[in-house]
Design a protein around this motif. Structure first.
Motif, mmCIF file in Angstrom:
data_model
loop_
_atom_site.group_PDB
_atom_site.id
_atom_site.type_symbol
_atom_site.label_atom_id
_atom_site.label_comp_id
_atom_site.label_asym_id
_atom_site.label_seq_id
_atom_site.Cartn_x
_atom_site.Cartn_y
_atom_site.Cartn_z
ATOM 1 N N GLU A 97 -13.609 -40.165 13.170
ATOM 2 C CA GLU A 97 -13.087 -38.808 13.378
ATOM 3 C C GLU A 97 -13.207 -38.414 14.844
ATOM 4 O O GLU A 97 -12.286 -37.845 15.429
ATOM 5 C CB GLU A 97 -13.877 -37.797 12.531
ATOM 6 C CG GLU A 97 -13.637 -37.871 11.061
ATOM 7 C CD GLU A 97 -14.596 -36.980 10.283
ATOM 8 O OE1 GLU A 97 -15.296 -36.123 10.894
ATOM 9 O OE2 GLU A 97 -14.672 -37.148 9.049
ATOM 10 N N PHE A 98 -14.344 -38.717 15.437
ATOM 11 C CA PHE A 98 -14.604 -38.380 16.825
ATOM 12 C C PHE A 98 -13.580 -39.043 17.748
ATOM 13 O O PHE A 98 -13.052 -38.410 18.657
ATOM 14 C CB PHE A 98 -16.018 -38.822 17.202
ATOM 15 C CG PHE A 98 -16.319 -38.679 18.661
ATOM 16 C CD1 PHE A 98 -16.737 -37.466 19.181
ATOM 17 C CD2 PHE A 98 -16.176 -39.753 19.522
ATOM 18 C CE1 PHE A 98 -16.999 -37.332 20.529
ATOM 19 C CE2 PHE A 98 -16.436 -39.628 20.867
ATOM 20 C CZ PHE A 98 -16.845 -38.412 21.372
ATOM 21 N N GLU A 99 -13.294 -40.316 17.506
ATOM 22 C CA GLU A 99 -12.362 -41.053 18.361
ATOM 23 C C GLU A 99 -10.957 -40.465 18.295
ATOM 24 O O GLU A 99 -10.224 -40.499 19.275
ATOM 25 C CB GLU A 99 -12.340 -42.529 17.977
ATOM 26 C CG GLU A 99 -13.596 -43.257 18.396
ATOM 27 C CD GLU A 99 -13.664 -44.690 17.916
ATOM 28 O OE1 GLU A 99 -12.924 -45.054 16.967
ATOM 29 O OE2 GLU A 99 -14.456 -45.454 18.485
ATOM 30 N N VAL A 100 -10.579 -39.914 17.162
ATOM 31 C CA VAL A 100 -9.250 -39.327 16.997
ATOM 32 C C VAL A 100 -9.186 -37.924 17.600
ATOM 33 O O VAL A 100 -8.195 -37.547 18.215
ATOM 34 C CB VAL A 100 -8.855 -39.287 15.501
ATOM 35 C CG1 VAL A 100 -7.603 -38.466 15.274
ATOM 36 C CG2 VAL A 100 -8.698 -40.689 14.965
ATOM 37 N N HIS A 104 -14.294 -36.684 24.624
ATOM 38 C CA HIS A 104 -15.601 -37.076 25.168
ATOM 39 C C HIS A 104 -15.823 -38.571 24.978
ATOM 40 O O HIS A 104 -15.244 -39.196 24.092
ATOM 41 C CB HIS A 104 -16.732 -36.300 24.481
ATOM 42 C CG HIS A 104 -16.630 -34.821 24.687
ATOM 43 N ND1 HIS A 104 -16.764 -34.222 25.913
ATOM 44 C CD2 HIS A 104 -16.381 -33.826 23.812
ATOM 45 C CE1 HIS A 104 -16.612 -32.912 25.792
ATOM 46 N NE2 HIS A 104 -16.382 -32.648 24.524
ATOM 47 N N GLU A 105 -16.694 -39.139 25.822
ATOM 48 C CA GLU A 105 -16.965 -40.574 25.755
ATOM 49 C C GLU A 105 -17.921 -40.958 24.631
ATOM 50 O O GLU A 105 -17.869 -42.066 24.134
ATOM 51 C CB GLU A 105 -17.553 -41.065 27.084
ATOM 52 C CG GLU A 105 -16.522 -41.161 28.178
ATOM 53 C CD GLU A 105 -17.092 -41.804 29.422
ATOM 54 O OE1 GLU A 105 -18.002 -42.650 29.308
ATOM 55 O OE2 GLU A 105 -16.611 -41.458 30.503
#
Length: 190
Positions: A97-100, A104-105
């Protein structure tokens, strides 16, 4: 073999090695010493895996071709408890979910977010203190596996390490589904 390559070998023997922990050694391993380091580990039955995009490297048991005589496995497989497996799945979904959704890195979650996600699956308990300790123990075990890193902040924040994507893959999720079905049939959830 130069000092950086030897350092990479030592760091790999300690566990998952992240570029963010020692960028100079990571690039030395990736660009100048890969062949020598991979060959060194191959002699003892290990394969060197590097994910350049996410910036980590790790070792796993080498897969032998038919007709090759395999060495004893150096890295032992571990059975994970239901709660540890569950947290790994939750973290894998969170990092996806974060990557989509994020620019932020790093994927960062608060302890309360992790606890809330686990409580959804574990249900309510009459003894909240006991449940709290079990969740903290589960988080610590996942930290020990190298998939979470506690950040040095006032509030309890954790970085989800990208290596969890290599560990929790489709095959692993299929195995987990089978085990969950076995638990369900046996009515054993602890």
């Amino acid at each position: 073999m130069n000092t950086d390559a030897k350092t990479a070998i030592i760091l790999l023997l300690q566990g998952i090695f992240y570029k963010s922990d020692n960028e100079k050694v990571f690039y030395e391993l990736l660009y100048n010493s890969y062949g020598a380091v991979a060959e060194y580990f191959e002699t003892i039955g290990l394969a060197l895996i590097i994910d350049e995009n996410d910036g980590y490297a790790y070792l796993k048991n080498r897969v032998y071709e038919e007709g090759e005589e395999p060495l004893p496995k150096l890295i032992k497989s571990r059975e994970l408890s239901y709660k540890v497996s569950l947290l790994c799945v939750v973290l894998r979904r969170k990092i996806a979910e974060f990557e989509v959704q994020s620019e932020h890195e790093r994927a960062v979650l608060g302890k309360e977010d992790i606890q809330g996600a686990l409580e959804l699956f574990l249900g309510t308990s009459f003894n909240e203190l006991k449940m709290q300790k079990e969740i903290e123990s589960t988080i610590k075990k996942v930290e020990d596996l190298g998939f979470l890193k506690r950040l040095k902040t006032a509030d309890e924040m954790y970085e989800i390490k990208p290596s969890i994507k290599a560990f929790v893959n489709a095959s692993w999720l299929d195995d987990l589904d089978k085990k969950l079905q076995e638990y369900k049939e046996a009515k054993v959830w602890n």
